[in-house]
Design a protein around this motif. Sequence first.
Motif, mmCIF file in Angstrom:
data_model
loop_
_atom_site.group_PDB
_atom_site.id
_atom_site.type_symbol
_atom_site.label_atom_id
_atom_site.label_comp_id
_atom_site.label_asym_id
_atom_site.label_seq_id
_atom_site.Cartn_x
_atom_site.Cartn_y
_atom_site.Cartn_z
ATOM 1 N N ARG A 3 0.884 -1.335 -0.151
ATOM 2 C CA ARG A 3 0.013 0.007 -0.040
ATOM 3 C C ARG A 3 1.095 1.227 -0.133
ATOM 4 N NH1 ARG A 3 -5.746 -0.933 -0.429
ATOM 5 N NH2 ARG A 3 -6.184 0.680 1.161
ATOM 6 N N ARG A 50 -2.184 8.333 -5.356
ATOM 7 C CA ARG A 50 -2.287 7.084 -5.284
ATOM 8 C C ARG A 50 -3.164 6.524 -4.066
ATOM 9 N NH1 ARG A 50 3.839 6.752 -7.157
ATOM 10 N NH2 ARG A 50 3.500 6.769 -9.499
ATOM 11 N N TRP A 51 -2.722 7.142 -2.746
ATOM 12 C CA TRP A 51 -3.373 6.712 -1.499
ATOM 13 C C TRP A 51 -4.910 6.920 -1.722
ATOM 14 C CZ3 TRP A 51 -6.175 9.041 2.354
ATOM 15 C CH2 TRP A 51 -6.174 8.382 3.431
ATOM 16 N N ARG A 53 -6.801 6.853 -3.875
ATOM 17 C CA ARG A 53 -7.552 6.059 -4.995
ATOM 18 C C ARG A 53 -7.494 4.607 -4.275
ATOM 19 N NH1 ARG A 53 -5.767 5.720 -10.958
ATOM 20 N NH2 ARG A 53 -7.896 4.969 -11.034
ATOM 21 N N GLU A 54 -6.328 4.157 -3.681
ATOM 22 C CA GLU A 54 -6.215 2.867 -2.952
ATOM 23 C C GLU A 54 -7.237 2.856 -1.656
ATOM 24 O OE1 GLU A 54 -2.288 2.435 -1.612
ATOM 25 O OE2 GLU A 54 -1.549 2.230 -3.919
ATOM 26 N N ASN A 55 -7.552 3.974 -1.023
ATOM 27 C CA ASN A 55 -8.431 3.903 -0.009
ATOM 28 C C ASN A 55 -9.713 4.419 -0.135
ATOM 29 O OD1 ASN A 55 -6.660 3.632 2.615
ATOM 30 N ND2 ASN A 55 -5.498 4.326 1.178
ATOM 31 N N ASN A 56 -10.234 4.867 -1.405
ATOM 32 C CA ASN A 56 -11.372 5.419 -1.743
ATOM 33 C C ASN A 56 -11.828 6.548 -1.107
ATOM 34 O OD1 ASN A 56 -12.003 3.330 -3.947
ATOM 35 N ND2 ASN A 56 -12.550 2.004 -2.571
ATOM 36 N N ALA A 160 -4.256 10.797 -12.839
ATOM 37 C CA ALA A 160 -4.863 9.237 -12.559
ATOM 38 C C ALA A 160 -4.490 8.545 -13.637
ATOM 39 C CB ALA A 160 -6.184 9.294 -12.069
ATOM 40 N N HIS A 163 -5.498 1.468 -12.932
ATOM 41 C CA HIS A 163 -6.427 0.914 -11.888
ATOM 42 C C HIS A 163 -6.472 1.687 -10.482
ATOM 43 C CE1 HIS A 163 -9.354 -1.245 -9.818
ATOM 44 N NE2 HIS A 163 -8.500 -1.694 -8.973
ATOM 45 N N LYS A 164 -5.340 1.738 -10.073
ATOM 46 C CA LYS A 164 -5.023 2.864 -8.795
ATOM 47 C C LYS A 164 -4.006 3.713 -8.693
ATOM 48 C CE LYS A 164 -8.501 0.816 -6.431
ATOM 49 N NZ LYS A 164 -9.674 1.485 -5.557
#
Length: 449
Positions: A3, A50-51, A53-56, A160, A163-164
């Motif tokens: 992550r 990125r953070w 996106r990874e954590n919505n 962006a 995917h993430k």
Amino acid sequence: MERTKLTGRIVTPEDSEYEQARINNNLSIPKFPSKIVFCQKTKDVLNALRWVRENNEAFRIRSGRHSYENYSLVNGGLIIDVSEMDKITIDHKGMTARIEAGAGIGKVYKKLWKYGMTIPAGTESSVGIVGLTLGGGIGMLTRPFGLTCDNLIEIEMVRASGHKGAELIKANKNENSDLFWACRGGGGGNFGIVTSLTFKLHNISNVSLFSVSWKWKDFEAAFDAWQNWAPQTDENLTTQIELKSKEAGEIISQGIFVGSASKLKKLLRPITTAGSPTSVWVKEVPYIEAVRFFDVPSGNQPALRKRSGSFIEKPFPPKAINRMKHLLANAPNRNSSIWHQSLGGTVSKITSHDTAYYYRDAIIAQEYLTTWESSEEEKQNIRWIEELRNTLSSFTTGDYVNFPDQYIKNWPIAYYGKNFNRLREVKTKYDSFNLFKFPQSIPPYNRWI
């Protein structure tokens, strides 16, 4: 897969500096983000995107804190703040400057002045260069040198990807040229996170300043003389006129002329002979002194405020001038005013479709302003601004995207005119996920608001 971790200076509600870190220039729409990341380098911006996106996680981008409707803030989400990325690198020989996205225009002016150069930009020193530029950029050198965005050569942006993921890209006339088009007037926060801008520079030394004041009784004469003169005069002269509330009782026109004081005195005759001015002065000063003169401290200070605006494409008839006078006679407080700046000159030499900034034919930019002291006064102040905009709407067109107003119903056309569909195409290509969104953000074609 490992992550992403947030990097940079991170402020949370538990930190003592949180209260100062969360507020914007407009205190009337408070927001309470869960984290604020002050990015110091591009890597911090990449990690932040990125953070989220990874954590919505909901997020917004911020630089100078002058988003009038606080679109650069969000409750409970992450703020990606680039204000600590403010390095300025000057290529003296090539007459260009690479300016990081967090630089305030006050710092930009000071640094460029050391080299006898400048860019046309705004007047309030704490305004961020990036938000100003992306919306167009109107200021006191607009007529000789164009909008801020007209002097833009290249941007670097984190967008962006995958995917993430997140990636750094460039946009200029040859590379990602559609994005470069959109970033010259398409507004901040729509396509990605700008990390730096490169501008062409202009030589500047001494300029001439003027100020002409009238009392309330000369309201009609002063404004009518100014509006018929200011957009048509020598294009080295950019001027403004502020119509203050009847309680304040003053009409004041000021401006900058890239030329001599003796020539400026002659150019001013159409307004110095209108009505009975109470004060007229002209002086030649080093450009940096003119910058300081127009840097009104109150505009840089957080306050309870509301602003809106419009463009004027042909001079107001007496009926419209009377409506302005009536509304200023019934303003909610003495700090209410209507501000105008002359356009034309270099701005109008570019077509409405050459950049995303659409209102090239406008002769005047008009801004409606009010501030107040306590929350009980908010409704009447907002109502006054909306009444002003609606009352004048049959004589005006659109609105400048850097004067956003959440109450404008058809905001896509108001801000972008016939360029809106093309902006949606660019949005679809560079942010099809619609990650970069806020109440008046440009939607991609696969989504609506």
